[in-house]
Design an enzyme around this catalytic site. Structure first.
Site, PDB file in Angstrom:
ATOM      1  N   LYS A 153     -69.236 -38.665   0.431  1.00 18.43           N
ATOM      2  CA  LYS A 153     -69.206 -40.034   0.955  1.00 18.43           C
ATOM      3  C   LYS A 153     -68.717 -39.982   2.395  1.00 18.43           C
ATOM      4  O   LYS A 153     -67.793 -39.212   2.712  1.00 18.43           O
ATOM      5  CB  LYS A 153     -68.265 -40.875   0.094  1.00 18.43           C
ATOM      6  CG  LYS A 153     -68.219 -42.361   0.453  1.00 18.43           C
ATOM      7  CD  LYS A 153     -67.262 -43.113  -0.471  1.00 18.43           C
ATOM      8  CE  LYS A 153     -67.266 -44.618  -0.224  1.00 18.43           C
ATOM      9  NZ  LYS A 153     -66.320 -45.336  -1.129  1.00 18.43           N
TER      10      LYS A 153
ATOM     11  N   SER B 111     -65.054 -48.533  -6.638  1.00 18.45           N
ATOM     12  CA  SER B 111     -66.166 -47.990  -5.854  1.00 18.45           C
ATOM     13  C   SER B 111     -66.733 -46.652  -6.298  1.00 18.45           C
ATOM     14  O   SER B 111     -67.763 -46.232  -5.783  1.00 18.45           O
ATOM     15  CB  SER B 111     -65.767 -47.892  -4.388  1.00 18.45           C
ATOM     16  OG  SER B 111     -65.893 -49.149  -3.798  1.00 18.45           O
TER      17      SER B 111
ATOM     18  N   SER C 188     -68.509 -49.232  -3.425  1.00 12.56           N
ATOM     19  CA  SER C 188     -68.970 -48.878  -2.101  1.00 12.56           C
ATOM     20  C   SER C 188     -69.550 -47.465  -2.000  1.00 12.56           C
ATOM     21  O   SER C 188     -70.208 -47.154  -1.019  1.00 12.56           O
ATOM     22  CB  SER C 188     -67.808 -48.989  -1.104  1.00 12.56           C
ATOM     23  OG  SER C 188     -66.784 -48.066  -1.426  1.00 12.56           O
TER      24      SER C 188
HETATM   25  N1  GLN Z   1     -65.609 -53.883  -4.425  1.00 15.02           N
HETATM   26  C1  GLN Z   1     -64.240 -53.695  -4.074  1.00 15.02           C
HETATM   27  C2  GLN Z   1     -63.974 -54.181  -2.674  1.00 15.02           C
HETATM   28  O1  GLN Z   1     -64.887 -54.561  -2.013  1.00 15.02           O
HETATM   29  C3  GLN Z   1     -63.826 -52.268  -4.250  1.00 15.02           C
HETATM   30  C4  GLN Z   1     -64.223 -51.391  -3.135  1.00 15.02           C
HETATM   31  C5  GLN Z   1     -63.718 -49.993  -3.307  1.00 15.02           C
HETATM   32  O2  GLN Z   1     -63.338 -49.587  -4.395  1.00 15.02           O
HETATM   33  N2  GLN Z   1     -63.688 -49.279  -2.208  1.00 15.02           N
HETATM   34  O3  GLN Z   1     -62.872 -54.200  -2.217  1.00 15.02           O
END
Ligand code: GLN
Length: 493
Positions: free
Chosen positions: A76, A175, A151
């Protein structure tokens, strides 16, 4: 070969049926062919990858191979990797070449794994659909009109489309697990502190945790063995004896091979099966529960009474921490700087207004607001108190059960663009995942069937602190008895 497990790939390399250079080249060819339709990878550097592969081949020839030596892994783009463009999905870092390696990257490199490339993501990991990134959305390999989740959507899509044997991601509120669920792969968020955050670009430091994404529980265990471990450069890194996360995979809880999970108590929280859960997802998770029972596990009804508060608490705490972490992007030290400005304050303002996308700006505004004098007690402090209640809910539940099972997401992958106009709808997708981050607990998602539109459904297993090996065992035994994790999308042959 593209469906091979990490163990099988490692065996092919050990038997010299294949060199790492050949393996890496065939994945690079596959990326070149399939990535344009998916947008899963942001950077590829064949020269660097192949140099690592040749070094791995030398290790193998010298008889010094470890479990991941010579295996390409997708990273990532939130992980700093020396000499690699590391954008975090943002215009702010679109030109940032990292001068150093994240701890996780160091560990994978030292284990002889090959960096296959950097994967697409939501900007600064803020999002649930991999649509907020500066470089365009990731497409779901099962249906390119749908999101891949976020994400870590690029890492998930890469594994699902079999253009990477395995990947790494980060999970602040889901994410790793959520995109894994929406693309039909496996992903694990470890106990907070098990994987060092050093060199992982910070979103919300008290919640962020790196973890593995792959095709099976066994692959995740092999990856976690390399990723976990103490690192003095992360003040929240835990100093504890090294664990072999594969050790329980094939160790039935009792001698009964037909019922390998005998005695395992699986808690089923009623709050995870109520309003808001789509019927197709609920049905697939129910069927999986029945399968776990067939394997000998016992189903225990439990309650996590503060579940409904987890999204509101998370969306106060995460932006608060983000607003502080992202203050370093000021146009002075690295990254984007506005081309024209009148004075220093104007330079900061224009750089940040132009360098950050809408979702990141929204989080910074919310974060500074909830931390401001006068609102701190009403929002931030209150959210911290809820955080404690949520952790206590889990502590209560784990007095009655060993693992908690439920859906990872309330629905299957939705259409691209379907929720981008309504942040609250987008945030609600995280309803089942954020609590594990707030409590610091380990949790994973594995495929358990298909729902509407033939899209994959994921089930979530959460455990008490340091229950990773137990969770992986349950998941592995489930995967020995089922084949959902072996299904692959059409059109990626
Ligand atoms: N969807 C969550 C957010 O937007 C989690 C994102 C993540 O785990 N990086 O904060």
């Amino acid at each position: 070969m593209f469906n091979a497990t990490l163990k099988q790939l490692s065996a092919l390399l050990a038997q010299k049926k294949l060199s790492s250079a050949e393996l890496t080249q065939s994945y690079l060819d596959r990326v070149a062919r399939l990535n344009p339709g998916l947008n899963a990878f942001l950077s590829i550097d064949a020269g660097k990858s192949l140099a690592q592969a040749r070094a791995a081949d030398a290790q193998i020839a010298a008889g010094k191979a470890q479990a991941l030596t010579g295996i390409p892994v997708a990273h990532k783009d939130i992980f700093c990797a020396e000499g690699w463009l590391t954008t975090c999905g943002s215009k702010m870092l679109a030109n940032f070449v990292s001068p150093y390696d994240a701890h996780v990257v160091e560990q994978l490199n030292a284990a002889g794994a090959v960096i296959l490339g950097k994967t697409n993501m939501d900007e600064f990991a803020m999002g649930s659909s991999s649509e907020t990134g500066f470089f365009g959305p990731v497409k779901n390999p099962w249906d390119r009109t749908r999101v891949a989740g976020g994400s870590s959507g690029g890492s998930a899509a890469a594994v699902a489309a079999r253009i990477a044997p395995a990947a790494i991601g980060t999970d602040t509120g889901g994410s790793i697990r959520q995109p894994a669920a929406l693309t039909g792969i496996c992903g694990l968020k470890p106990t907070y502190g098990v994987v060092s955050r050093y060199g992982m670009i910070a979103f919300a430091s008290s919640l962020d945790q790196g973890g593995p994404m792959g095709k099976s529980a066994e692959d995740l265990a092999l990856m976690l063995n390399v990723m976990a471990g103490f690192d003095a450069r992360d003040s929240t890194s835990l100093e504890r004896p090294a664990e072999d996360y594969t050790r329980l995979l094939d160790a039935p809880l009792t001698g009964d091979r037909a019922k390998p999970l005998s005695g395992l108590r699986i808690g089923v929280p009623k709050e995870y099966f109520g309003a808001g859960l789509d019927g197709d997802v609920g049905a697939a998770v129910e069927a999986a529960l029945a399968q776990f029972e067939k394997l000998g596990a016992r189903r225990i009804p439990v309650s996590l009474p503060n579940s409904a508060l987890s999204v509101p608490a998370y969306y106060v705490i995460a932006p608060a921490e983000a607003s502080s972490n992202l203050s370093r992007f000021d146009g002075v030290r690295y990254g984007y700087r506005a081309a024209e400005y009148s004075d220093l304050a104007d330079m900061y303002r224009k750089t940040r207004a132009q360098g950050f996308g809408a979702e990141v700006r929204r989080r910074i505004l919310i974060g500074t607001y909830v931390l401001s004098h006068g609102y701190y007690d009403a929002y931030y402090l209150k959210a911290q108190k809820i955080r404690r209640l949520i952790a206590q809910d889990f502590a209560q539940a784990f007095k009655q059960c060993d693992l908690i099972l439920g859906p990872t997401t309330p629905s299957v992958a939705f259409a691209l663009g379907a929720k981008t106009a309504d942040p609250v709808q987008m945030y609600l997708i995280d309803i089942y995942t954020v609590a594990a981050n707030l409590a610091g607990l380990p949790a994973m998602s594995i495929p358990c069937g298909f729902g509407a539109g033939g899209m994959p459904v994921g089930l979530q297993l959460a455990g008490d602190y340091f229950a990773e090996a137990r969770m992986l065992q349950a998941a592995h035994q489930y995967q020995l008895a089922t084949d959902w994790h072996l299904r692959q999308p059409a059109g990626v042959e």
